[in-house]
Design an enzyme around this catalytic site. Sequence first.
Site, PDB file in Angstrom:
ATOM      1  N   GLY A 153       0.764  -1.238   0.000  1.00  0.00           N
ATOM      2  CA  GLY A 153       0.000   0.000   0.000  1.00  0.00           C
ATOM      3  C   GLY A 153       0.792   1.284   0.000  1.00  0.00           C
ATOM      4  O   GLY A 153       0.223   2.358  -0.221  1.00  0.00           O
TER       5      GLY A 153
ATOM      6  N   GLY B 256       3.868  -3.713  -3.725  1.00  0.00           N
ATOM      7  CA  GLY B 256       3.790  -3.906  -5.171  1.00  0.00           C
ATOM      8  C   GLY B 256       4.332  -2.667  -5.848  1.00  0.00           C
ATOM      9  O   GLY B 256       5.455  -2.617  -6.353  1.00  0.00           O
ATOM     10  N   ARG B 257       3.522  -1.617  -5.758  1.00  0.00           N
ATOM     11  CA  ARG B 257       3.856  -0.348  -6.412  1.00  0.00           C
ATOM     12  C   ARG B 257       5.230   0.186  -5.984  1.00  0.00           C
ATOM     13  O   ARG B 257       5.999   0.680  -6.804  1.00  0.00           O
ATOM     14  CB  ARG B 257       2.775   0.669  -6.018  1.00  0.00           C
ATOM     15  CG  ARG B 257       2.733   1.911  -6.852  1.00  0.00           C
ATOM     16  CD  ARG B 257       1.718   2.892  -6.260  1.00  0.00           C
ATOM     17  NE  ARG B 257       0.423   2.337  -6.005  1.00  0.00           N
ATOM     18  CZ  ARG B 257      -0.597   2.346  -6.884  1.00  0.00           C
ATOM     19  NH1 ARG B 257      -0.455   2.901  -8.058  1.00  0.00           N
ATOM     20  NH2 ARG B 257      -1.756   1.821  -6.560  1.00  0.00           N
TER      21      ARG B 257
ATOM     22  N   ARG C 112      -4.446   3.034 -16.221  1.00  0.00           N
ATOM     23  CA  ARG C 112      -4.615   3.780 -14.969  1.00  0.00           C
ATOM     24  C   ARG C 112      -5.233   5.178 -15.137  1.00  0.00           C
ATOM     25  O   ARG C 112      -6.117   5.553 -14.373  1.00  0.00           O
ATOM     26  CB  ARG C 112      -3.278   3.861 -14.207  1.00  0.00           C
ATOM     27  CG  ARG C 112      -2.651   2.488 -13.922  1.00  0.00           C
ATOM     28  CD  ARG C 112      -1.507   2.539 -12.936  1.00  0.00           C
ATOM     29  NE  ARG C 112      -1.982   2.894 -11.619  1.00  0.00           N
ATOM     30  CZ  ARG C 112      -1.837   4.073 -11.072  1.00  0.00           C
ATOM     31  NH1 ARG C 112      -1.158   5.004 -11.701  1.00  0.00           N
ATOM     32  NH2 ARG C 112      -2.327   4.323  -9.887  1.00  0.00           N
TER      33      ARG C 112
ATOM     34  N   CYS D  73     -11.156   4.163 -29.533  1.00  0.00           N
ATOM     35  CA  CYS D  73     -12.351   4.940 -29.853  1.00  0.00           C
ATOM     36  C   CYS D  73     -13.224   5.217 -28.650  1.00  0.00           C
ATOM     37  O   CYS D  73     -14.381   4.770 -28.602  1.00  0.00           O
ATOM     38  CB  CYS D  73     -13.123   4.204 -30.934  1.00  0.00           C
ATOM     39  SG  CYS D  73     -12.084   4.050 -32.384  1.00  0.00           S
ATOM     40  N   GLU D  74     -12.677   5.848 -27.646  1.00  0.00           N
ATOM     41  CA  GLU D  74     -13.515   6.421 -26.602  1.00  0.00           C
ATOM     42  C   GLU D  74     -12.783   7.573 -25.940  1.00  0.00           C
ATOM     43  O   GLU D  74     -11.547   7.593 -25.909  1.00  0.00           O
ATOM     44  CB  GLU D  74     -13.994   5.385 -25.576  1.00  0.00           C
ATOM     45  CG  GLU D  74     -13.031   4.413 -25.037  1.00  0.00           C
ATOM     46  CD  GLU D  74     -13.727   3.488 -24.038  1.00  0.00           C
ATOM     47  OE1 GLU D  74     -14.093   3.990 -22.974  1.00  0.00           O
ATOM     48  OE2 GLU D  74     -13.897   2.289 -24.330  1.00  0.00           O
TER      49      GLU D  74
HETATM   50  N1  LLP Z   1      -1.404  -7.024  -0.834  1.00  0.00           N
HETATM   51  C1  LLP Z   1      -2.682  -7.164  -1.203  1.00  0.00           C
HETATM   52  C2  LLP Z   1      -3.527  -8.145  -0.516  1.00  0.00           C
HETATM   53  C3  LLP Z   1      -3.205  -6.362  -2.238  1.00  0.00           C
HETATM   54  O1  LLP Z   1      -4.477  -6.484  -2.601  1.00  0.00           O
HETATM   55  C4  LLP Z   1      -2.365  -5.416  -2.891  1.00  0.00           C
HETATM   56  C5  LLP Z   1      -2.877  -4.561  -3.972  1.00  0.00           C
HETATM   57  C6  LLP Z   1      -1.024  -5.336  -2.482  1.00  0.00           C
HETATM   58  C7  LLP Z   1      -0.585  -6.149  -1.443  1.00  0.00           C
HETATM   59  C8  LLP Z   1      -0.051  -4.402  -3.128  1.00  0.00           C
HETATM   60  O2  LLP Z   1      -0.400  -3.079  -2.939  1.00  0.00           O
HETATM   61  P1  LLP Z   1       0.617  -1.918  -3.358  1.00  0.00           P
HETATM   62  O3  LLP Z   1       1.828  -2.043  -2.488  1.00  0.00           O
HETATM   63  O4  LLP Z   1       0.957  -2.102  -4.793  1.00  0.00           O
HETATM   64  O5  LLP Z   1      -0.132  -0.671  -3.116  1.00  0.00           O
HETATM   65  N2  LLP Z   1      -4.530  -1.297  -9.984  1.00  0.00           N
HETATM   66  C9  LLP Z   1      -4.423  -0.275  -8.955  1.00  0.00           C
HETATM   67  C10 LLP Z   1      -3.839  -0.821  -7.670  1.00  0.00           C
HETATM   68  C11 LLP Z   1      -4.615  -1.989  -7.095  1.00  0.00           C
HETATM   69  C12 LLP Z   1      -3.990  -2.577  -5.848  1.00  0.00           C
HETATM   70  C13 LLP Z   1      -4.673  -3.814  -5.429  1.00  0.00           C
HETATM   71  N3  LLP Z   1      -4.100  -4.504  -4.313  1.00  0.00           N
HETATM   72  C14 LLP Z   1      -3.628   0.897  -9.487  1.00  0.00           C
HETATM   73  O6  LLP Z   1      -3.216   0.859 -10.655  1.00  0.00           O
HETATM   74  O7  LLP Z   1      -3.421   1.884  -8.789  1.00  0.00           O
END
Ligand code: LLP
Length: 424
Positions: free
Chosen positions: A244, A281-282, A319, A349-350
Amino acid sequence: MDHFEPRDGALWAEGVSLSALAAEVGTPAYVYSTATLTRHYSVLRDAVAAHSAAFGDALIAFAVKANSNLSVLATLARLGCGADTVSEGEIRRARAAGVPAGKIIFSGVGKTDAELAFALDAGVRQINVESPAELDRLIAVAAGKGACPDIAIRVNPKIGAGGHAKITTGGEGDKFGVPSDEAMALYARAAASPHLNPVGLACHIGSQITDLAPLEAAFRLLRQMTETLRGQGLSVTRLDLGGGLGVPYAGGAHSVSPADYAAMAARVLDGLDVEAAFEPGRLLAANAGVLLSRVIQITERADGRRFVVLDAAMNDLLRPALYDAFHEVKAVTPRPGAKIACDIVGPVCETGDTFARDRALPPLQAGDLVVFTGAGAYGAVMASEYNSRPLVPEILVDGDRWALVRTRPTYEAMLARETMARWL
Ligand code: LLP
């Protein structure tokens, strides 16, 4: 920080010219930097290691959903990173990339029985259970196999956070996790089953979080719950703190540094004697990737509106269309001259296929190359073939070498996946 920097007036990915990559592979294409992935991982690993007393034998498990390219996963796996997965496909990817099963966490609100069985056979480290119904199904699947997997209960702390309503996961009405008041009873129920070994609690309250306060509140709740469960004679040895943490999308510094984040979590867990897991993740991947694209044309209107039409579209980088997300756009070889406000759009096309409105950019001409920065997380993974555009390829750079790590499918391959109904 990233390793996409100018050299002699043009943007490079580490030791590789982006113009050369565009000439070889074509555009659009995602380009990832090994040095940036490595740096982001080591910054977090060191921040966590600085508090080993509070975190025990901590696991950093990359959220595979952010970037599931096998070479990206293998790069992180070689650094010691584990994987947070949410489907059989992601577990398979993590394994194929060399992540040991013992470092794979299986999360998600809707794991099928078949996926649960697959995870048990794979011997993943831990399954994060998100509901009573899932717990019952897991007991049945584990009983059928004579297994006793380690599980954590994912708690919904009723604390939502994140950069957009669509990526908030910890709020009361969100589908994720077990409300904290129900989670205790569920934990006790899991402990009573001979087919489950509850080891801890998990939470993940949202994504692109730029404020420590909601995270801290959620971690405090996990601590309280741990103490209460232990008071009932139950064993709690692991806390999965989720991911997160937000990243800067327009250069600049992190609003929350990994060091401050780790220090906060360590303060909250101090003396609790648990093993912590983190699921970024991010944080690891976003700024380790760019989407490289070429200007197809500039469309100028009589009213002065100027559209830069790119060969990348919302199907390649969703995104902005989905979350109104901001991605910086940089010319690969900036031309001299004053910046001009323009709308940056793709060919789909949107109207949603608009990356930015009224963005001031140096002068651009048809044929010029641009990159979207911050595209290494939730970029290629969310791409589709909408408008029958072939899936965007991916390139991994490491120093002055590079590899095409996912090819651009041919039109023939795209059509060959379909079978004509026998009556047509
Ligand atoms: N753990 C769980 C259980 C999750 O559902 C997620 C992300 C993460 C870890 C990793 O979160 P991060 O560190 O990346 O914030 N597609 C969206 C983001 C969706 C995140 C979903 N869950 C975007 O492009 O912003």
